[in-house]
Design a protein around this motif. Structure first.
Motif, PDB file in Angstrom:
ATOM      1  N   ASP B  32     -28.250  48.221 -57.070  1.00 42.94           N
ATOM      2  CA  ASP B  32     -28.825  47.995 -58.413  1.00 42.94           C
ATOM      3  C   ASP B  32     -29.351  49.307 -58.996  1.00 42.94           C
ATOM      4  N   TYR B  33     -29.228  49.451 -60.305  1.00 41.97           N
ATOM      5  CA  TYR B  33     -29.876  50.560 -61.032  1.00 41.97           C
ATOM      6  C   TYR B  33     -30.736  49.867 -62.076  1.00 41.97           C
ATOM      7  N   ILE B  34     -32.036  49.821 -61.795  1.00 42.11           N
ATOM      8  CA  ILE B  34     -32.931  49.005 -62.624  1.00 42.11           C
ATOM      9  C   ILE B  34     -33.798  49.880 -63.526  1.00 42.11           C
ATOM     10  N   GLY B  35     -33.788  49.566 -64.786  1.00 42.15           N
ATOM     11  CA  GLY B  35     -34.724  50.192 -65.711  1.00 42.15           C
ATOM     12  C   GLY B  35     -35.981  49.328 -65.732  1.00 42.15           C
ATOM     13  N   LEU B  36     -37.094  49.879 -65.264  1.00 39.67           N
ATOM     14  CA  LEU B  36     -38.365  49.126 -65.273  1.00 39.67           C
ATOM     15  C   LEU B  36     -39.131  49.548 -66.526  1.00 39.67           C
ATOM     16  N   VAL B  37     -39.264  48.601 -67.428  1.00 41.58           N
ATOM     17  CA  VAL B  37     -39.783  48.928 -68.755  1.00 41.58           C
ATOM     18  C   VAL B  37     -40.995  48.049 -69.079  1.00 41.58           C
ATOM     19  N   GLY B  38     -41.885  48.559 -69.905  1.00 39.66           N
ATOM     20  CA  GLY B  38     -43.056  47.789 -70.338  1.00 39.66           C
ATOM     21  C   GLY B  38     -44.002  48.710 -71.070  1.00 39.66           C
TER      22      GLY B  38
END
Lengths: 268, 251
Positions: B32-38
């Protein structure tokens, strides 16, 4: 040759040997303390040493050996206070340091006030350095060097970025504990050379001088050690020549080295 | 059967009786290549630190490579770039080369020493991040963007299986940011590394990452970008225009 005659005195030999080894330990520990913004821990612990020395005098023990466990315990206390009690390290140092002085003053007044002996602990007295002090100074410096040799990478990682060090599997808390305990023992021994009031300078000045020219972490250790040792030899020599207090001379020489390196850096 | 790298079950983290992460459930799979955004304060860094076992949740379980995160010891499998260094001193006397070498320590046993073989790995990481010419430079003399690339090289030098990057691109200009995201994409595709990348740059990350984890103390969305773009629920939550910004660049 006359200039070197002073080296034939036993007390000068002891002062230079003990001083050089303690300066070596102080310089190496100082590099890490200054980079981690813990410069004043030496000041705090030397104040605790005052309390420890006074306590030793009251109970009739050889003060320096009584002071070592007291100061080690307080150094661990500073570390735990800043880790657990949500107190900034400088505030923790301030608390433990003033408590050390307060205890020392109370004990000194109860035991008949300040005497010459206590005064020599405040400002250092190279005449009071015994053969045993020399042996202990060499022993402690060698331990510091051995620890640095074997744990260099871990110490570098924790000093540069503690969070990353933890994510590399390095036990940062243990490294911190080893660092403050070694600092505590070194500070007590440094007291004999430069006195309680000037000990922190022996930790800070060679480190800050080395930062002016060092281009690597390893380099800063080597340069700080060289400057620290050279300042002791020069300081003791100047103090003998001009009949001045040796501890103060060592610190002033250290400061002059810092100024020279600062100007050298500015000119480059 | 895909391999689970991170498994979070009902994770809640609390500071001073306030929940900063609330009942998180998610699984990160190998590759997985996850963009963790918030937004700021949404708990992104807290989540990262919980994954690494630095923060213990008050409830739930976090498993990394099958181990409870607080008991995790296989640090050589993880590459980490912290958000900022609390004790970092700008005058720290150290060279770029020395810093990147720190990334190799997790693979080493006592006494940890950097060998000639390691220097080849260090050079390779510096070349990947296009900073090989800075190798001997003092870290403190570099620009913020260059420093960040050095720290990224430190995170990837040992070719970790899981790479966690907490806001690595904040000091980058847009061009370098895009090339960094792309480099991570290569790392993900060619080396098979699993990546969690915390970023504010929600517009660009969609072009490179395979999944989006949108956090606001709880999980607002976790899934592929395609799912995100097609979700009516997300259109309602973000508004059509914000959703478009995220999805437009992705297409």
């Amino acid at each position: 040759m006359e200039l070197l005659d002073f080296l034939t005195y036993g007390f000068i030999q002891r002062a230079i040997i003990a001083g050089c080894f303690i300066a070596l330990a102080c310089s190496i520990l100082g590099v890490q303390l200054v980079l981690r913004k813990l410069s004043l821990i030496g000041d705090g612990l030397s104040h605790v040493t005052f309390g420890g020395v006074a306590l030793g005098m009251v109970f009739g023990f050889y003060p320096i050996y009584f002071a070592i466990p007291v100061v080690v315990l307080c150094s661990v206390g500073i570390l735990k206070l800043s880790e657990k009690a949500k107190i900034y390290a400088d505030a923790a140092i301030g608390i433990v340091s003033s408590l050390g002085i307060a205890t020392g003053v109370i004990l000194a007044s109860k035991s008949g006030g300040f005497n010459v002996d206590l005064f020599s602990y405040l400002f250092g007295n190279i005449l009071a350095i015994s053969n045993l002090d020399v042996v202990i100074s060499i022993f402690v410096s060698l331990i510091v060097l051995i620890v640095i040799f074997f744990f260099y990478s871990e110490i570098f990682s924790v000093t540069f970025d503690e969070e990353f060090a933890k994510a590399s599997g390095i036990n940062a808390n243990t490294i911190n504990l080893i660092l403050v305990i070694m600092t505590a023992i070194t500070v007590v021994l440094a007291m004999k050379i430069v006195g309680i009031m000037l000990t922190s300078a022996l930790l800070i000045l060679p480190a800050v001088s080395s930062f002016q020219v060092a281009r690597s972490f390893k380099g800063s250790f080597l340069i700080a050690s060289f400057i620290g040792v050279l300042a002791v030899v020069t300081g003791v020599f100047v103090s003998f020549l001009l009949n001045l207090p040796s501890g103060a001379c060592i610190i002033v020489v250290n400061f002059l080295f810092l100024c020279s390196l600062f100007f050298y850096k500015s000119l480059k | 059967m895909p391999i689970e790298i991170i498994t979070a079950k009902d994770i809640t983290v609390r500071y001073n009786s306030i929940d900063v992460l609330s009942h998180l459930n998610f699984t990160v799979l190998k590759g997985d290549y996850i963009g963790l955004v918030g937004t700021n304060g949404s708990g992104k860094s807290t989540l990262v630190r919980t994954i690494l076992g630095f923060i213990k949740p008050i409830s739930g379980s976090m498993r990394v490579f099958g181990h409870i995160s607080s008991e995790f010891r296989n640090w050589d499998k993880i590459g980490y770039l912290p958000q900022k260094m609390a004790t970092y001193n700008p005058n720290f006397p150290t060279s770029v080369e020395e810093i990147v070498a720190l990334g190799l320590l997790s693979k080493k046993t006592f006494p940890k020493r950097i060998t000639k073989k390691d220097k080849v790995l260090i050079d390779r990481a510096l070349e990947l991040l296009d900073i090989i010419d800075l190798k001997k430079e003092l870290f403190g003399n570099l620009s913020q963007g260059q420093q960040q690339r050095v720290l990224a090289a430190r995170a990837i030098v040992h070719e970790p299986e899981l790479l966690i990057l907490d806001e690595p691109t904040t000091a980058f200009d847009p061009e370098i940011r895009e090339s960094f995201f792309s480099l991570m994409q290569d790392f993900n595709k060619n080396k098979g590394a699993t990546i969690i990348l915390v970023t504010h740059d929600i517009g660009s990350i969609g072009k490179y990452a395979s999944k989006l984890l949108y956090l606001d103390k709880r999980i607002i969305f976790y899934g592929s970008f395609d799912e995100f773009c097609k979700s009516d629920k997300m259109s309602q939550f973000f508004g059509a225009s914000s959703q478009h910004i995220i999805c437009h660049k992705h297409d």
